[in-house]
Design a protein around this motif. Structure first.
Motif, PDB file in Angstrom:
ATOM      1  N   ARG A   1      -0.589   0.066 -12.462  1.00  0.00           N
ATOM      2  CA  ARG A   1      -1.861   1.059 -12.649  1.00  0.00           C
ATOM      3  C   ARG A   1      -2.940   0.261 -12.025  1.00  0.00           C
ATOM      4  NH1 ARG A   1      -3.480   3.041 -18.250  1.00  0.00           N
ATOM      5  NH2 ARG A   1      -4.433   4.423 -16.829  1.00  0.00           N
ATOM      6  N   ARG A   2      -2.700  -0.445 -10.766  1.00  0.00           N
ATOM      7  CA  ARG A   2      -3.589  -1.074  -9.977  1.00  0.00           C
ATOM      8  C   ARG A   2      -3.563  -0.391  -8.594  1.00  0.00           C
ATOM      9  NH1 ARG A   2      -6.624  -4.901 -12.218  1.00  0.00           N
ATOM     10  NH2 ARG A   2      -7.347  -5.658  -9.954  1.00  0.00           N
ATOM     11  N   ARG A   3      -4.563  -0.408  -7.913  1.00  0.00           N
ATOM     12  CA  ARG A   3      -4.714   0.167  -6.416  1.00  0.00           C
ATOM     13  C   ARG A   3      -3.756  -0.781  -5.514  1.00  0.00           C
ATOM     14  NH1 ARG A   3     -10.374   0.433  -3.191  1.00  0.00           N
ATOM     15  NH2 ARG A   3     -10.034  -1.953  -3.485  1.00  0.00           N
TER      16      ARG A   3
ATOM     17  N   GLN B   1      -3.037  -4.995   5.001  1.00  0.00           N
ATOM     18  CA  GLN B   1      -4.281  -5.433   5.327  1.00  0.00           C
ATOM     19  C   GLN B   1      -5.344  -4.245   5.961  1.00  0.00           C
ATOM     20  OE1 GLN B   1      -4.470  -8.547   8.067  1.00  0.00           O
ATOM     21  NE2 GLN B   1      -3.665 -10.130   6.512  1.00  0.00           N
ATOM     22  N   ALA B   2      -4.433  -3.374   7.009  1.00  0.00           N
ATOM     23  CA  ALA B   2      -5.309  -2.408   7.701  1.00  0.00           C
ATOM     24  C   ALA B   2      -5.877  -1.381   6.474  1.00  0.00           C
ATOM     25  CB  ALA B   2      -4.450  -1.873   8.653  1.00  0.00           C
ATOM     26  N   LEU B   3      -4.795  -1.004   5.524  1.00  0.00           N
ATOM     27  CA  LEU B   3      -5.002  -0.033   4.486  1.00  0.00           C
ATOM     28  C   LEU B   3      -6.207  -0.657   3.555  1.00  0.00           C
ATOM     29  CD1 LEU B   3      -1.573   1.145   3.238  1.00  0.00           C
ATOM     30  CD2 LEU B   3      -3.478   2.518   4.512  1.00  0.00           C
ATOM     31  N   SER B   4      -6.105  -2.014   3.250  1.00  0.00           N
ATOM     32  CA  SER B   4      -6.929  -2.580   2.280  1.00  0.00           C
ATOM     33  C   SER B   4      -8.516  -2.674   2.936  1.00  0.00           C
ATOM     34  CB  SER B   4      -6.679  -3.822   1.811  1.00  0.00           C
ATOM     35  OG  SER B   4      -5.382  -3.926   1.377  1.00  0.00           O
ATOM     36  N   ARG B   5      -8.480  -3.078   4.385  1.00  0.00           N
ATOM     37  CA  ARG B   5      -9.564  -2.877   5.036  1.00  0.00           C
ATOM     38  C   ARG B   5     -10.189  -1.546   4.847  1.00  0.00           C
ATOM     39  NH1 ARG B   5      -7.871  -4.738   9.668  1.00  0.00           N
ATOM     40  NH2 ARG B   5      -7.972  -6.948   9.112  1.00  0.00           N
ATOM     41  N   ARG B   6      -9.817  -0.709   5.051  1.00  0.00           N
ATOM     42  CA  ARG B   6     -10.457   0.569   5.069  1.00  0.00           C
ATOM     43  C   ARG B   6     -10.783   1.025   3.634  1.00  0.00           C
ATOM     44  NH1 ARG B   6     -10.723   5.435   7.682  1.00  0.00           N
ATOM     45  NH2 ARG B   6      -9.601   4.826   9.543  1.00  0.00           N
ATOM     46  N   GLU B   7     -10.128   0.538   2.571  1.00  0.00           N
ATOM     47  CA  GLU B   7     -10.431   0.865   1.264  1.00  0.00           C
ATOM     48  C   GLU B   7     -11.896  -0.142   0.988  1.00  0.00           C
ATOM     49  OE1 GLU B   7      -9.446   2.640  -1.315  1.00  0.00           O
ATOM     50  OE2 GLU B   7      -7.848   3.414   0.135  1.00  0.00           O
ATOM     51  N   ARG B   8     -11.998  -1.250   1.435  1.00  0.00           N
ATOM     52  CA  ARG B   8     -13.214  -2.064   1.299  1.00  0.00           C
ATOM     53  C   ARG B   8     -14.638  -1.323   1.772  1.00  0.00           C
ATOM     54  NH1 ARG B   8     -10.246  -6.593   2.806  1.00  0.00           N
ATOM     55  NH2 ARG B   8     -11.345  -6.619   4.920  1.00  0.00           N
TER      56      ARG B   8
ATOM     57  N   VAL C   1      -6.525   7.953 -10.817  1.00  0.00           N
ATOM     58  CA  VAL C   1      -5.737   8.672  -9.528  1.00  0.00           C
ATOM     59  C   VAL C   1      -4.226   8.659 -10.034  1.00  0.00           C
ATOM     60  CG1 VAL C   1      -4.730   8.391  -7.275  1.00  0.00           C
ATOM     61  CG2 VAL C   1      -7.159   7.861  -7.635  1.00  0.00           C
ATOM     62  N   GLN C   2      -3.813   9.898  -9.818  1.00  0.00           N
ATOM     63  CA  GLN C   2      -2.441  10.174 -10.385  1.00  0.00           C
ATOM     64  C   GLN C   2      -1.703  10.566  -9.022  1.00  0.00           C
ATOM     65  OE1 GLN C   2      -3.509  13.621 -13.126  1.00  0.00           O
ATOM     66  NE2 GLN C   2      -2.386  12.292 -14.605  1.00  0.00           N
ATOM     67  N   LEU C   3      -2.144  11.162  -7.767  1.00  0.00           N
ATOM     68  CA  LEU C   3      -1.310  11.281  -6.715  1.00  0.00           C
ATOM     69  C   LEU C   3      -2.160  10.387  -5.540  1.00  0.00           C
ATOM     70  CD1 LEU C   3      -1.465  15.201  -6.775  1.00  0.00           C
ATOM     71  CD2 LEU C   3       0.709  13.919  -7.040  1.00  0.00           C
ATOM     72  N   VAL C   4      -1.190   9.686  -5.166  1.00  0.00           N
ATOM     73  CA  VAL C   4      -1.391   8.727  -3.747  1.00  0.00           C
ATOM     74  C   VAL C   4      -0.685   9.249  -2.631  1.00  0.00           C
ATOM     75  CG1 VAL C   4      -1.705   6.509  -2.913  1.00  0.00           C
ATOM     76  CG2 VAL C   4      -1.879   6.766  -5.258  1.00  0.00           C
TER      77      VAL C   4
END
Lengths: 178, 115
Positions: free
Chosen positions: A45-47, A72-79, A123-126
């Motif tokens: 249940r965690r991003r 890292q690339a995905l997480s950077r954008r999330e930040r 969020v249910q759909l990613v």
């Protein structure tokens, strides 16, 4: 009918073939494209775990060269800006040289994932959209926009939550240009 | 983090800066909820500066030169082919499997990433 020969069988073939006139076709399965849609059922249940699962699937499929750098690339954008899109949907996306070719993967979790920035509901759909670094930003943007349009309606989102792997899902991915 | 991995991170940041600075597609990005906040460029630049401190100057200069000339600092190598100029690279230049290696393309001069 195509079949795969093990090492022992291949040796027998090499010994017998010249005398018996056998023929053999070598089938390289390593490069055969896998057309099955990338559907992940999240149990966590965690991003961060959801993103990790997605890039690991991408690495297993040969889409992502280095899962650590892709994560890292995905997480950077999330930040910088949460990819939570509202209506229990998140669309994490990135362009990176670690991505071999454009790819879309769908992850779902009926219980919902705690996604920072998701204001209305878990969020249910990613839906993860990855593109190679060589793809221009407008083209990557168009790919993500196609995903946004594909989940705009409640019935579309509900369908994605319930659909089983099969022709319908394959067609949905094909419609995104995945 | 190796020089290659650091340069991949730097290139990812450069791509984000490019997106955040693109005014032409801002409307579409906003519609999709993808528009990065205006403060993003400054924080990305700070992260970039922090990363580039640890990179060998030779690689960093080549990266910047390629970025200015070709739009991308790093170019991938696939099947021993430079994806920038499509030149087949010699077998001897391939690194051991699993090791990310930086190299300049002998044909076009692009900074190549073997992964």
């Amino acid at each position: 009918m195509p079949f795969v020969l093990g090492v022992g069988v291949t040796w027998c073939y090499a010994a017998c073939a010249p005398r018996k006139g056998w023929t053999m076709a070598i089938l390289d399965l390593s490069s055969a494209p896998d057309s099955s849609p990338d559907l992940l059922e999240f149990r966590h249940r965690r991003r961060e775990q959801a993103l990790r699962s997605l890039v690991e699937r991408g690495a297993a499929r040969g889409i992502v060269r280095d899962p650590v750098l892709a994560l890292q690339a995905l997480s950077r954008r999330e930040r910088l800006h949460s990819s939570a899109h509202g209506k229990a949907v998140a669309i994490p996306h990135a362009r990176s040289i670690t991505v071999v070719r454009p790819w879309v993967a769908l992850g779902r979790c009926a219980r919902g994932i705690e996604w920072p920035g998701a204001e209305d509901a878990p969020v249910q759909l990613v839906i993860c959209v990855l593109s190679p670094a060589g793809l221009a930003w407008p083209r990557h943007l168009a790919r993500v926009a196609a995903v946004v349009d594909a989940v705009r309606l409640q019935r579309q989102r509900q369908w994605l939550l319930e659909v089983a792997e099969g022709e319908g899902l394959r067609a949905w991915f094909a419609g995104l240009g995945a | 983090m190796s020089a290659a991995e650091t340069l991949v991170a730097v290139q990812d940041i450069d791509l984000l800066i490019e997106e955040a600075s693109d005014r032409d597609h801002l409307r579409e990005a906003r519609r999709c909820g993808l528009a990065l906040p205006t403060t993003a460029v400054a924080s990305l630049q700070a992260e970039r500066d922090r990363l580039t401190v640890g990179i060998d100057r030779r690689w960093l200069e080549l990266y910047e030169r390629c970025r200015a000339r070709y739009g991308r600092g790093l170019t991938a190598v696939r099947d021993r082919t430079c994806l920038g100029c499509q030149t087949r690279l010699p077998t001897s230049s391939a690194p051991p499997a699993g090791i990310a290696l930086l190299q300049a393309c002998e044909s076009c001069g692009r900074l190549l990433l073997w992964v």
